[in-house]
Design an enzyme around this catalytic site. Structure first.
Site, mmCIF file in Angstrom:
data_model
loop_
_atom_site.group_PDB
_atom_site.id
_atom_site.type_symbol
_atom_site.label_atom_id
_atom_site.label_comp_id
_atom_site.label_asym_id
_atom_site.label_seq_id
_atom_site.Cartn_x
_atom_site.Cartn_y
_atom_site.Cartn_z
ATOM 1 N N GLY A 90 0.846 -1.187 0.000
ATOM 2 C CA GLY A 90 0.000 0.000 0.000
ATOM 3 C C GLY A 90 0.877 1.232 0.000
ATOM 4 N N SER A 122 5.715 -5.355 -1.062
ATOM 5 C CA SER A 122 5.671 -3.944 -1.447
ATOM 6 C C SER A 122 6.032 -3.038 -0.271
ATOM 7 C CB SER A 122 4.294 -3.617 -2.040
ATOM 8 O OG SER A 122 4.278 -2.346 -2.623
ATOM 9 N N ALA A 123 5.082 -2.277 0.263
ATOM 10 C CA ALA A 123 5.368 -1.409 1.411
ATOM 11 C C ALA A 123 5.863 -2.220 2.605
ATOM 12 C CB ALA A 123 4.124 -0.611 1.799
ATOM 13 N N HIS A 159 8.670 -3.235 -7.029
ATOM 14 C CA HIS A 159 8.036 -2.945 -8.325
ATOM 15 C C HIS A 159 9.015 -2.268 -9.280
ATOM 16 C CE1 HIS A 159 4.318 -3.704 -6.099
ATOM 17 N NE2 HIS A 159 4.594 -2.705 -5.296
ATOM 18 N N GLU A 194 8.936 -7.397 -10.483
ATOM 19 C CA GLU A 194 7.711 -8.089 -10.104
ATOM 20 C C GLU A 194 7.876 -9.607 -10.177
ATOM 21 O OE1 GLU A 194 6.514 -5.862 -8.585
ATOM 22 O OE2 GLU A 194 4.599 -5.301 -9.469
#
Length: 233
Positions: A90, A122-123, A159, A194
């Site tokens: 997020g 991700s985060a 990413h 990714e």
């Protein structure tokens, strides 16, 4: 001994949420049936409850129960007693702000160094680095500090995108932004493409997945790290 999976993304193109990591996660969390979920990054502004419900569906596929950290009256105690933790993706600024405000950064760091199985996407992977300063996210809130867990000795750019020579986009590339970071900082950066992830077992960090990672060090030309290689600076 540290035991982490630090992934670029939760979902690869054409797949379901965490599907590409299901076998890896079954092994990571093999000694527990309950995993604590940290939903504070709130992708797209989703509620903590909705985010936990979404992530829970993926964990049900591997026979695990997911419980949102936001449902505990004492989240610090919950982290100290957890048998496994997953921090979803997020907005990294929102996530880091919440972790600092709730005074969870240090308890989470200590738990990871004590061997708590940890998954970040991700985060949730950004915060494994020394700082969050190589995130791609917009600074929609102002965290008390950019300092993060420091459970790996570098920063992460999830990413990671390579420059597209056919694109007419005139803005900065990821490589340009990371090079800008290195005009002010000496911390190495790993660009995770990714479907790639880092497997951390104690002091050994290996690149997993089918793609190379892009490695950036201050004063050096960026270079590629091949899958199954050990990350070492």
């Amino acid at each position: 001994m540290k035991n982490l999976i630090v992934a670029s993304t939760s979902t690869v193109y054409g797949g379901g949420y965490l599907d590409y990591l299901s076998e890896t996660l079954s092994d990571l969390f093999k000694h527990t049936n309950e995993v604590i979920f940290i939903p504070y990054a709130r992708p797209g502004g989703i509620t903590h409850d909705a985010y936990t419900e979404k992530a829970s569906e993926a964990f049900k596929k591997i026979g695990k129960e997911l419980r949102g950290l936001h449902t505990f009256t004492d989240p610090q105690k919950a982290i100290r007693e957890a048998k496994g933790i997953f921090t979803g993706g997020g907005n990294t600024f929102v996530l880091v702000t919440a972790l600092h405000q709730l005074q969870l950064m240090q308890p989470l760091r200590e738990a990871i160094f004590n061997g708590l199985p940890y998954l970040g996407t991700s985060a949730g992977s950004n915060i494994c680095g020394i700082s969050m300063q190589t995130t791609n996210d917009m600074p929609i809130v102002y965290p008390p500090s950019f300092k993060t867990l420091g459970v790996v000795p570098f920063n992460i750019n999830p990413h990671y995108l390579d420059p597209d020579p056919s694109s007419t986009h005139m803005g900065e590339t990821r490589e340009t932004r990371i090079n800008e970071f290195h005009t002010q900082n000496t911390i190495p950066v790993i660009g995770l493409r990714e479907g790639s992830w880092l497997e951390v077992k104690g002091a050994i960090i290996k690149l997993r997945g089918d793609l190379n990672a892009r490695i950036f060090e201050q004063g050096k030309e960026p270079y590629e790290l091949t899958p199954n290689s050990i990350v070492s600076f």
